[in-house]
Design a protein around this motif. Structure first.
Motif, PDB file in Angstrom:
ATOM      1  N   VAL A 238       0.813  -1.217   0.000  1.00 18.17           N
ATOM      2  CA  VAL A 238       0.000   0.000   0.000  1.00 18.17           C
ATOM      3  C   VAL A 238       0.855   1.279   0.000  1.00 18.17           C
ATOM      4  CG1 VAL A 238      -1.879   1.196   1.166  1.00 18.17           C
ATOM      5  CG2 VAL A 238      -1.807  -1.261   1.194  1.00 18.17           C
ATOM      6  N   ALA A 239       1.915   1.298   0.817  1.00 21.52           N
ATOM      7  CA  ALA A 239       2.742   2.512   0.900  1.00 21.52           C
ATOM      8  C   ALA A 239       3.426   2.802  -0.433  1.00 21.52           C
ATOM      9  CB  ALA A 239       3.764   2.368   2.017  1.00 21.52           C
ATOM     10  N   ASP A 240       3.922   1.763  -1.115  1.00 19.78           N
ATOM     11  CA  ASP A 240       4.581   1.961  -2.415  1.00 19.78           C
ATOM     12  C   ASP A 240       3.576   2.457  -3.457  1.00 19.78           C
ATOM     13  OD1 ASP A 240       6.961   1.176  -1.370  1.00 19.78           O
ATOM     14  OD2 ASP A 240       6.971  -0.837  -2.269  1.00 19.78           O
ATOM     15  N   LEU A 241       2.360   1.909  -3.407  1.00 10.82           N
ATOM     16  CA  LEU A 241       1.326   2.352  -4.355  1.00 10.82           C
ATOM     17  C   LEU A 241       0.975   3.818  -4.106  1.00 10.82           C
ATOM     18  CD1 LEU A 241      -1.112  -0.691  -4.497  1.00 10.82           C
ATOM     19  CD2 LEU A 241      -0.033   0.407  -6.460  1.00 10.82           C
ATOM     20  N   ALA A 242       0.790   4.166  -2.819  1.00 13.84           N
ATOM     21  CA  ALA A 242       0.463   5.549  -2.466  1.00 13.84           C
ATOM     22  C   ALA A 242       1.577   6.491  -2.909  1.00 13.84           C
ATOM     23  CB  ALA A 242       0.238   5.662  -0.952  1.00 13.84           C
ATOM     24  N   ALA A 243       2.830   6.087  -2.658  1.00 16.17           N
ATOM     25  CA  ALA A 243       3.976   6.936  -3.012  1.00 16.17           C
ATOM     26  C   ALA A 243       4.095   7.100  -4.519  1.00 16.17           C
ATOM     27  CB  ALA A 243       5.255   6.337  -2.433  1.00 16.17           C
ATOM     28  N   SER A 244       3.875   6.023  -5.282  1.00 17.47           N
ATOM     29  CA  SER A 244       3.988   6.101  -6.743  1.00 17.47           C
ATOM     30  C   SER A 244       2.880   6.966  -7.321  1.00 17.47           C
ATOM     31  CB  SER A 244       3.908   4.705  -7.368  1.00 17.47           C
ATOM     32  OG  SER A 244       4.915   3.884  -6.835  1.00 17.47           O
ATOM     33  N   PHE A 245       1.674   6.822  -6.770  1.00 18.73           N
ATOM     34  CA  PHE A 245       0.538   7.634  -7.231  1.00 18.73           C
ATOM     35  C   PHE A 245       0.801   9.119  -6.948  1.00 18.73           C
ATOM     36  CE2 PHE A 245      -3.180   9.897  -5.533  1.00 18.73           C
ATOM     37  CZ  PHE A 245      -3.903  10.065  -6.711  1.00 18.73           C
ATOM     38  N   GLN A 246       1.167   9.421  -5.711  1.00 17.82           N
ATOM     39  CA  GLN A 246       1.378  10.820  -5.326  1.00 17.82           C
ATOM     40  C   GLN A 246       2.506  11.457  -6.136  1.00 17.82           C
ATOM     41  OE1 GLN A 246       1.176  12.387  -1.129  1.00 17.82           O
ATOM     42  NE2 GLN A 246       3.386  12.444  -1.392  1.00 17.82           N
ATOM     43  N   ASN A 247       3.565  10.687  -6.363  1.00 18.04           N
ATOM     44  CA  ASN A 247       4.691  11.193  -7.127  1.00 18.04           C
ATOM     45  C   ASN A 247       4.255  11.555  -8.553  1.00 18.04           C
ATOM     46  OD1 ASN A 247       7.157  10.403  -9.081  1.00 18.04           O
ATOM     47  ND2 ASN A 247       7.898  11.329  -7.178  1.00 18.04           N
ATOM     48  N   THR A 248       3.406  10.718  -9.141  1.00 16.88           N
ATOM     49  CA  THR A 248       2.933  10.991 -10.503  1.00 16.88           C
ATOM     50  C   THR A 248       2.117  12.275 -10.525  1.00 16.88           C
ATOM     51  OG1 THR A 248       2.802   8.603 -10.797  1.00 16.88           O
ATOM     52  CG2 THR A 248       1.762   9.936 -12.493  1.00 16.88           C
ATOM     53  N   VAL A 249       1.205  12.436  -9.574  1.00 21.80           N
ATOM     54  CA  VAL A 249       0.373  13.648  -9.526  1.00 21.80           C
ATOM     55  C   VAL A 249       1.253  14.888  -9.358  1.00 21.80           C
ATOM     56  CG1 VAL A 249      -1.443  14.876  -8.261  1.00 21.80           C
ATOM     57  CG2 VAL A 249      -1.623  12.406  -8.575  1.00 21.80           C
ATOM     58  N   ALA A 250       2.210  14.825  -8.439  1.00 23.49           N
ATOM     59  CA  ALA A 250       3.082  15.977  -8.166  1.00 23.49           C
ATOM     60  C   ALA A 250       3.906  16.331  -9.405  1.00 23.49           C
ATOM     61  CB  ALA A 250       3.987  15.675  -6.979  1.00 23.49           C
ATOM     62  N   ARG A 251       4.422  15.304 -10.086  1.00 28.67           N
ATOM     63  CA  ARG A 251       5.236  15.544 -11.294  1.00 28.67           C
ATOM     64  C   ARG A 251       4.404  16.191 -12.398  1.00 28.67           C
ATOM     65  NH1 ARG A 251       6.526  11.166 -13.994  1.00 28.67           N
ATOM     66  NH2 ARG A 251       5.931   9.701 -12.361  1.00 28.67           N
TER      67      ARG A 251
END
Ligand code: KG4
Ligand code: ZN
Length: 345
Positions: A238-251
């Motif tokens: 879950v943490a990796d999924l959340a981090a990957s999702f958030q990183n994409t939005v921020a980028r």
């Protein structure tokens, strides 16, 4: 300048604040999150009833905290559009009534103008022109702020708004509501490079991609598919999924916003709306802007999400330009920000 009391009840926060010019004298926010949490989103009828229960208490707290009396106010404002009609009606009716009782001007405020001017509350010198990235539960907009009341929409969302994407991804990962702050916290312990996810570009009929518009529904679906696939294999990271999702939005948001500012020659960017509280968006945008010699301003953290101080701040801007609303002003569930001048006589 002016001292304004403002009410915000467009969604699930009952809020009252008093602002003198750009100084917050009091800001009360009664959140309804607990009430709506079990439904995974805001239930309009419950929201209106709760506003009605909370409004008088919030009003007296705001007055008490400011140390002012009704006579010290120059005007009384309330969010009148866009939002849930029943919810907006509570704030607008209270504001109009108080304006009549205390013989003060009434100002209806567009909710998004509140988010635009939230940055003014920490930046006394900030003034247009600037580019505002407005990222909330309902909007992902790039607004060219030419002057108070004069806006051009340069980029918008084609489907899910940024905050909506955070909320939906949190729901599909069973993390709770609202998703933004939960994902923000969880992402700190995850690997943002764990899963490559789509950025969601909008094709143009003449070829190429729209430079400023965003689409997050593909990203949300990609997270859903990935989650289903990972679930078949065993435990979901879950943490990796959340981090990957958030990183994409921020980028994505950073890339489009910087490009837009550069194309329009704007040296100042402000960010508003609940997603402006996101730690990774703040980091990415600040770093990218620095490279291009652009200034970025964020509102103080607690004024990113819905509050009445930002509404009062927008009302101060209008009041000082001589804008006052009719006491017959109607609430509206939808209203483009470009039409905001219709709110004043
Ligand atoms: O501006 P806001 O309070 O209400 C609207 O006008 O929509 O924004 C609420 C949105 C929610 O979708 C919430 O999940 C998101 O802002 N949000 C965040 C964070 N804090 C709130 N999203 C990402 N990171 C955060 N730290
Ligand atoms: Zn909002």
């Amino acid at each position: 300048m002016a001292t304004i009391l403002a009410i915000e009840t467009s969604c699930d926060e009952t809020a009252v604040a008093i602002v003198k010019n750009r100084q917050v004298l009091s800001s009360i926010v009664a959140s309804q999150i607990d009430l709506h949490q079990k439904y995974g989103g805001v239930v309009p009828e419950l929201a209106s009833r709760k506003h009605l229960e909370s409004i008088n208490f919030c009003l007296s707290e705001a007055i008490a905290e400011s140390g002012l009396s009704w006579q010290d106010l120059d005007g009384i404002a309330s969010t009148c559009a866009p939002g849930l009609v029943g919810a907006l009606l509570v704030g607008v009716t209270a504001a109009k009534t108080l304006a009549m009782v205390h013989n003060k001007p009434f100002l209806g405020v567009h909710h998004l103008e509140g988010h635009i001017y939230a940055s003014y509350l920490s930046q006394p010198e900030l003034k247009p022109p600037f580019l505002c990235l407005l990222v909330s539960g309902g909007h992902t907009s790039m607004i060219y702020v030419k002057d108070c009341g004069h806006y051009e929409m340069l980029g918008t969302t084609r489907d899910d708004a940024a905050g909506e994407a955070f909320d939906k991804v949190a729901r599909l990962l069973n993390l709770g509501y609202p998703g933004g702050p939960i994902i923000d916290k969880l992402a700190k312990s995850g690997n943002p490079q764990a899963f490559p996810l789509p950025e969601g570009r909008i094709s143009l009929p003449e070829g190429g991609y729209h430079p400023y518009d965003t689409s997050f529904s593909g990203l949300k679906t990609a997270v859903l598919r990935l989650t289903q696939k990972l679930a078949e294999k065993g435990e979901i990271p879950v943490a990796d999924l959340a981090a990957s999702f958030q990183n994409t939005v921020a980028r994505v948001l950073t890339k489009r916003t910087i490009r837009c500012a550069l194309d329009y020659g704007l040296k100042t960017i402000t960010v508003g709306g609940g997603v402006a509280a996101n730690s990774e968006l703040r980091e990415h945008l600040l770093a990218a802007a620095q490279k291009h010699d652009i200034q970025v301003y964020f509102p103080p953290l607690k004024l990113c999400t819905d509050n009445a101080a930002m509404i009062a701040c927008a009302a101060v801007e209008h009041y000082t330009r001589g804008d006052i609303s009719s006491i017959d002003l109607k609430v509206r569930s939808r209203m483009p920000i470009m039409n905001v001048r219709e709110l004043y006589q």
